[in-house]
Design an enzyme around this catalytic site. Structure first.
Site, mmCIF file in Angstrom:
data_model
loop_
_atom_site.group_PDB
_atom_site.id
_atom_site.type_symbol
_atom_site.label_atom_id
_atom_site.label_comp_id
_atom_site.label_asym_id
_atom_site.label_seq_id
_atom_site.Cartn_x
_atom_site.Cartn_y
_atom_site.Cartn_z
ATOM 1 C CE1 TYR A 274 -4.300 -1.585 0.636
ATOM 2 C CE2 TYR A 274 -2.783 -3.311 1.284
ATOM 3 C CZ TYR A 274 -4.050 -2.910 0.900
ATOM 4 O OH TYR A 274 -5.050 -3.839 0.762
ATOM 5 C CE1 TYR B 11 -1.951 -7.116 1.931
ATOM 6 C CE2 TYR B 11 -3.291 -6.908 -0.041
ATOM 7 C CZ TYR B 11 -3.133 -6.761 1.328
ATOM 8 O OH TYR B 11 -4.168 -6.298 2.087
ATOM 9 N NE ARG C 89 -6.574 -10.378 3.684
ATOM 10 C CZ ARG C 89 -7.710 -9.711 3.546
ATOM 11 N NH1 ARG C 89 -7.690 -8.408 3.470
ATOM 12 N NH2 ARG C 89 -8.867 -10.338 3.498
ATOM 13 C CG HIS D 239 -8.106 -7.692 -0.848
ATOM 14 N ND1 HIS D 239 -7.047 -8.491 -0.475
ATOM 15 C CD2 HIS D 239 -7.950 -6.531 -0.149
ATOM 16 C CE1 HIS D 239 -6.301 -7.857 0.412
ATOM 17 N NE2 HIS D 239 -6.816 -6.647 0.624
ATOM 18 C CG HIS E 111 -9.239 -2.724 1.284
ATOM 19 N ND1 HIS E 111 -9.454 -3.201 2.555
ATOM 20 C CD2 HIS E 111 -8.063 -3.251 0.888
ATOM 21 C CE1 HIS E 111 -8.436 -3.968 2.904
ATOM 22 N NE2 HIS E 111 -7.576 -4.022 1.904
#
Ligand code: BEZ
Ligand code: FE
Length: 276
Positions: A157, A191, A212, A215, A217
């Site tokens: 991120y 990731y 994970r 995806h 968010h």
């Protein structure tokens, strides 16, 4: 004088909570003591193991700062975060399901117009996302505040890059009169959650991976509706069945469809639950 041993100690500690003024605090503390003691008895906790546990929790706290919340991560990998979401966010049939919030949401992300590039320089394959916000009756929800955030192609991120001052792969849009919104971004990739601290140590000690599934968010807010915190997961991802934080729900799986020009497109509609 009362003496305490392994047989009467739990009762004594619970009795000590008798004057807790707040009824909910009393309920929670009583249950916590009961389960904690039962746990120690069940595994016959040794003094060395108790010390190891204290050191582990100390290290977890020491890993926390304004950017890193290792305790939430611990709750995530133990399934406690998802359990709390599942218990508190049960929605009527037809509503979009909720999942874990995660540690990478940032207050005050920039607003974008429909069609704008939310990636803003984040590394990844281009992708357009088309969404629609409605109520359970199918009627569009106009002016919903739609926040999105995601990791880049390297699994990071924006906030994980030291010194990066701009938002990348995150932004806020407003749904139109028809409830629709769309934006350009990058394709979501799987990731690993941060595993360089106590949580990573726990995952390795228990033979678990830290990944994970890919995806995107979303947090969607609109007056008269419950705030929806959710993800769209990428169909076909190899970690859908083993998400390190147990966040996957079948209804949240979407299709990133490759277009003839090599870019991708995701379509996903969000159904909000009205507040009562
Ligand atoms: C996330 O999806 O951003 C996330 C959720 C839980 C733990 C770590 C990351
Ligand atoms: Fe995430």
């Amino acid at each position: 004088m009362q003496e305490y041993d392994q047989h009467n100690l739990t009762r004594a500690v619970i009795a000590r909570l008798a004057d807790t003024p707040n009824a909910r605090t009393k309920e929670i503390m009583t249950s916590l003591v009961r389960h904690l003691h039962d746990f120690a008895r069940e595994v016959r906790l040794t003094e060395a193991e108790w010390k190891h546990g204290i050191d582990y929790l100390t290290a977890t706290g020491q890993m926390c700062d304004d950017k890193r919340q290792e305790f939430i991560l611990l709750s995530d990998v133990l399934g406690l975060s998802m359990l709390t979401v599942a218990m508190n966010q049960e929605k009527p049939e037809g509503c979009t399901e909720a999942t874990v919030f995660g540690p990478f949401h940032v207050e005050g992300a920039p607003y974008y117009e429909h069609g704008a590039d939310v990636a803003n320089g984040a590394k990844g394959e281009p992708c357009m996302v088309y969404g629609r916000v409605t109520g359970v009756d199918g009627r569009p929800v106009a002016d919903a505040v739609v926040e999105t955030w995601q990791a880049d192609a390297d699994g990071h991120y924006d906030v994980q890059y030291e010194g990066l001052e701009v938002a990348q792969g995150r932004g806020v849009l407003k749904s139109g009169e028809d409830g629709r919104f769309h934006f350009r971004t990058i394709v979501a990739q799987a990731y690993p959650i941060p595993d360089d601290g106590p949580v990573g140590e726990l995952l390795r000690a228990t033979g678990r991976h830290s990944w994970r599934p890919a995806h995107l968010h979303f947090m969607i807010k609109a007056p008269g509706y419950e705030t929806l915190v959710t993800h769209v997961f990428r169909r076909g991802d190899k970690y859908l069945d083993s998400d390190a934080v147990f966040g996957v729900r079948k209804s949240l799986i979407g299709d990133w469809v490759r277009q003839t020009d090599g870019t991708y497109r995701l379509d996903f509609d969000f159904v909000l639950n009205p507040t009562r």
